[in-house]
Design a protein around this motif. Structure first.
Motif, PDB file in Angstrom:
ATOM      1  N   ALA A 130      48.888  47.506  43.776  1.00  0.00           N
ATOM      2  CA  ALA A 130      47.608  46.921  43.362  1.00  0.00           C
ATOM      3  C   ALA A 130      46.658  48.063  43.036  1.00  0.00           C
ATOM      4  O   ALA A 130      45.943  48.580  43.907  1.00  0.00           O
ATOM      5  N   VAL A 131      46.654  48.469  41.758  1.00  0.00           N
ATOM      6  CA  VAL A 131      45.850  49.620  41.356  1.00  0.00           C
ATOM      7  C   VAL A 131      44.387  49.244  41.112  1.00  0.00           C
ATOM      8  O   VAL A 131      43.531  50.105  40.942  1.00  0.00           O
ATOM      9  N   GLU A 132      44.096  47.956  41.097  1.00  0.00           N
ATOM     10  CA  GLU A 132      42.714  47.458  41.008  1.00  0.00           C
ATOM     11  C   GLU A 132      42.530  46.446  42.127  1.00  0.00           C
ATOM     12  O   GLU A 132      42.436  45.235  41.896  1.00  0.00           O
ATOM     13  N   PRO A 133      42.469  46.915  43.393  1.00  0.00           N
ATOM     14  CA  PRO A 133      42.522  45.995  44.533  1.00  0.00           C
ATOM     15  C   PRO A 133      41.332  45.060  44.655  1.00  0.00           C
ATOM     16  O   PRO A 133      41.429  44.037  45.333  1.00  0.00           O
ATOM     17  N   SER A 134      40.206  45.386  44.006  1.00  0.00           N
ATOM     18  CA  SER A 134      39.037  44.510  44.095  1.00  0.00           C
ATOM     19  C   SER A 134      39.069  43.390  43.060  1.00  0.00           C
ATOM     20  O   SER A 134      38.189  42.522  43.061  1.00  0.00           O
ATOM     21  N   HIS A 135      40.075  43.395  42.191  1.00  0.00           N
ATOM     22  CA  HIS A 135      40.150  42.353  41.161  1.00  0.00           C
ATOM     23  C   HIS A 135      40.519  41.015  41.797  1.00  0.00           C
ATOM     24  O   HIS A 135      41.317  40.966  42.745  1.00  0.00           O
ATOM     25  N   PRO A 136      39.958  39.900  41.303  1.00  0.00           N
ATOM     26  CA  PRO A 136      40.271  38.589  41.901  1.00  0.00           C
ATOM     27  C   PRO A 136      41.756  38.260  41.914  1.00  0.00           C
ATOM     28  O   PRO A 136      42.217  37.541  42.808  1.00  0.00           O
ATOM     29  N   ILE A 137      42.522  38.762  40.960  1.00  0.00           N
ATOM     30  CA  ILE A 137      43.956  38.448  40.933  1.00  0.00           C
ATOM     31  C   ILE A 137      44.692  39.117  42.092  1.00  0.00           C
ATOM     32  O   ILE A 137      45.759  38.656  42.518  1.00  0.00           O
ATOM     33  N   ALA A 138      44.135  40.188  42.644  1.00  0.00           N
ATOM     34  CA  ALA A 138      44.759  40.878  43.784  1.00  0.00           C
ATOM     35  C   ALA A 138      44.250  40.369  45.124  1.00  0.00           C
ATOM     36  O   ALA A 138      44.634  40.895  46.169  1.00  0.00           O
ATOM     37  N   ASP A 139      43.421  39.342  45.128  1.00  0.00           N
ATOM     38  CA  ASP A 139      42.842  38.843  46.369  1.00  0.00           C
ATOM     39  C   ASP A 139      43.938  38.362  47.327  1.00  0.00           C
ATOM     40  O   ASP A 139      44.833  37.600  46.945  1.00  0.00           O
ATOM     41  N   GLY A 140      43.882  38.821  48.565  1.00  0.00           N
ATOM     42  CA  GLY A 140      44.845  38.408  49.575  1.00  0.00           C
ATOM     43  C   GLY A 140      46.159  39.157  49.526  1.00  0.00           C
ATOM     44  O   GLY A 140      47.074  38.864  50.307  1.00  0.00           O
ATOM     45  N   ILE A 141      46.272  40.125  48.618  1.00  0.00           N
ATOM     46  CA  ILE A 141      47.492  40.924  48.478  1.00  0.00           C
ATOM     47  C   ILE A 141      47.267  42.267  49.161  1.00  0.00           C
ATOM     48  O   ILE A 141      46.171  42.829  49.123  1.00  0.00           O
ATOM     49  N   GLY A 142      48.298  42.809  49.770  1.00  0.00           N
ATOM     50  CA  GLY A 142      48.185  44.118  50.392  1.00  0.00           C
ATOM     51  C   GLY A 142      48.149  45.235  49.371  1.00  0.00           C
ATOM     52  O   GLY A 142      47.944  45.012  48.172  1.00  0.00           O
ATOM     53  N   GLU A 143      48.362  46.456  49.850  1.00  0.00           N
ATOM     54  CA  GLU A 143      48.317  47.606  48.955  1.00  0.00           C
ATOM     55  C   GLU A 143      49.394  47.515  47.875  1.00  0.00           C
ATOM     56  O   GLU A 143      49.202  48.000  46.762  1.00  0.00           O
ATOM     57  N   ASN A 214      45.971  33.090  42.221  1.00  0.00           N
ATOM     58  CA  ASN A 214      44.767  33.862  41.895  1.00  0.00           C
ATOM     59  C   ASN A 214      44.564  33.959  40.388  1.00  0.00           C
ATOM     60  O   ASN A 214      43.427  33.866  39.896  1.00  0.00           O
ATOM     61  N   ALA A 215      45.652  34.165  39.663  1.00  0.00           N
ATOM     62  CA  ALA A 215      45.551  34.331  38.217  1.00  0.00           C
ATOM     63  C   ALA A 215      45.081  33.054  37.539  1.00  0.00           C
ATOM     64  O   ALA A 215      44.316  33.106  36.562  1.00  0.00           O
ATOM     65  N   VAL A 216      45.525  31.917  38.035  1.00  0.00           N
ATOM     66  CA  VAL A 216      45.050  30.654  37.478  1.00  0.00           C
ATOM     67  C   VAL A 216      43.541  30.521  37.665  1.00  0.00           C
ATOM     68  O   VAL A 216      42.815  30.139  36.741  1.00  0.00           O
ATOM     69  N   GLU A 217      43.067  30.841  38.853  1.00  0.00           N
ATOM     70  CA  GLU A 217      41.627  30.754  39.095  1.00  0.00           C
ATOM     71  C   GLU A 217      40.853  31.716  38.190  1.00  0.00           C
ATOM     72  O   GLU A 217      39.794  31.366  37.654  1.00  0.00           O
ATOM     73  N   TRP A 218      41.385  32.938  38.009  1.00  0.00           N
ATOM     74  CA  TRP A 218      40.722  33.917  37.155  1.00  0.00           C
ATOM     75  C   TRP A 218      40.703  33.468  35.698  1.00  0.00           C
ATOM     76  O   TRP A 218      39.711  33.664  34.985  1.00  0.00           O
ATOM     77  N   ALA A 219      41.784  32.847  35.242  1.00  0.00           N
ATOM     78  CA  ALA A 219      41.912  32.478  33.828  1.00  0.00           C
ATOM     79  C   ALA A 219      41.258  31.147  33.482  1.00  0.00           C
ATOM     80  O   ALA A 219      41.118  30.823  32.299  1.00  0.00           O
ATOM     81  N   THR A 220      40.861  30.376  34.492  1.00  0.00           N
ATOM     82  CA  THR A 220      40.237  29.082  34.226  1.00  0.00           C
ATOM     83  C   THR A 220      38.899  29.273  33.519  1.00  0.00           C
ATOM     84  O   THR A 220      38.070  30.063  33.975  1.00  0.00           O
ATOM     85  N   PRO A 221      38.676  28.583  32.404  1.00  0.00           N
ATOM     86  CA  PRO A 221      37.401  28.759  31.697  1.00  0.00           C
ATOM     87  C   PRO A 221      36.224  28.297  32.533  1.00  0.00           C
ATOM     88  O   PRO A 221      36.328  27.345  33.315  1.00  0.00           O
TER      89      PRO A 221
END
Length: 247
Positions: A130-143, A214-221
């Motif tokens: 996870a090179v962008e750990p603060s991104h919403p798609i990485a939420d709840g994911i470890g390093e 997470n990706a679905v939530e991020w991509a939802t308009p």
């Protein structure tokens, strides 16, 4: 919660016993279950579901986010359907492009490149950092996410530079790969996520399922303003008489 359509070729599962053992009801069924667990309203569609592959206008109009898994039959997707999906993305629908769908017509059309890469099937270990750990798609994911057996995809990956790179993969064989790529196309958000080879239980992995949610939530308009295009009336009081126009 989002209205999600999970699209899948659904060919390997019906033709290959090794794939059917991992995904007896299809890859789309496992992805759909992961998204329903988050409360999303989910429907599925497959390649052989009629001449429009289950993606008639009414379905796409009722879809906030479309997920796309394809591999062996990219060329069988009708161009009219691809253009229909592209227009919906530009209008604001989110699109999740999964694993070998990097070669799908819709992803190549949106990227404008060949989307080619290196690959190898050797059941090797992959670490998705996870090179962008603060991104919403990485939420709840470890390093990182570690997958014990995967298909290798390696650079060079012929895509435009992502707006944001969320995950970068390392493989036991030594290659690296940009595995979680975010883009904006028109009003729509596009996320490419690499894991998902059909003979490995990738979509049963808890971390992978969390990334999909997470990706679905991020991509939802969202509910932002709808842009207007074309000839515009002035907001301020100005003289608009000008006989030099050529329009």
């Amino acid at each position: 919660m989002a209205r999600v359509t999970v699209w899948n070729e659904y060919r390997h599962e019906q033709e290959n016993d090794a794939v059917a053992d991992v995904y007896p009801d299809g890859i789309h069924a496992v992805i759909a279950d992961a998204l329903r667990e988050a409360g999303h309203e989910v429907r599925t569609a497959t390649l052989d579901e009629g001449p429009d592959h289950g993606l008639i206008e009414a379905v796409l109009d009722d879809t906030d986010v479309l997920t796309w898994w394809g591999h062996a039959a990219h060329d069988e997707v009708r161009d009219e359907v691809v253009e229909r999906v592209r227009e919906r993305v530009l209008d604001g629908m989110g699109l999740l492009v999964l694993h070998s769908a990097h070669y799908s017509k819709i992803f190549k059309r949106l990227m404008g490149t060949s989307c080619s890469l290196k690959w190898r099937e050797a059941a090797e270990t992959e670490r998705l950092w996870a090179v962008e750990p603060s991104h919403p798609i990485a939420d709840g994911i470890g390093e990182y996410i570690e997958l014990e057996e995967t298909e290798m995809y390696g650079e060079r990956f012929d895509i435009p530079a992502p707006d944001t790179l969320v995950f970068n993969s390392w493989f036991a064989g030594g290659e690296v790969f940009r595995s979680g790529c975010c883009y904006r196309r028109g009003n729509g958000r596009v996320f490419y996520f690499r894991p998902g080879h059909e003979t490995y239980p990738i979509y049963h992995d808890d971390d992978v399922r969390q990334v999909l949610r997470n990706a679905v939530e991020w991509a939802t308009p969202g509910d932002g303003p709808t842009p207007d295009f074309g000839n515009a009336d002035p907001i301020e009081d100005i003289d608009i008489d000008d006989d030099r126009t050529v329009h």
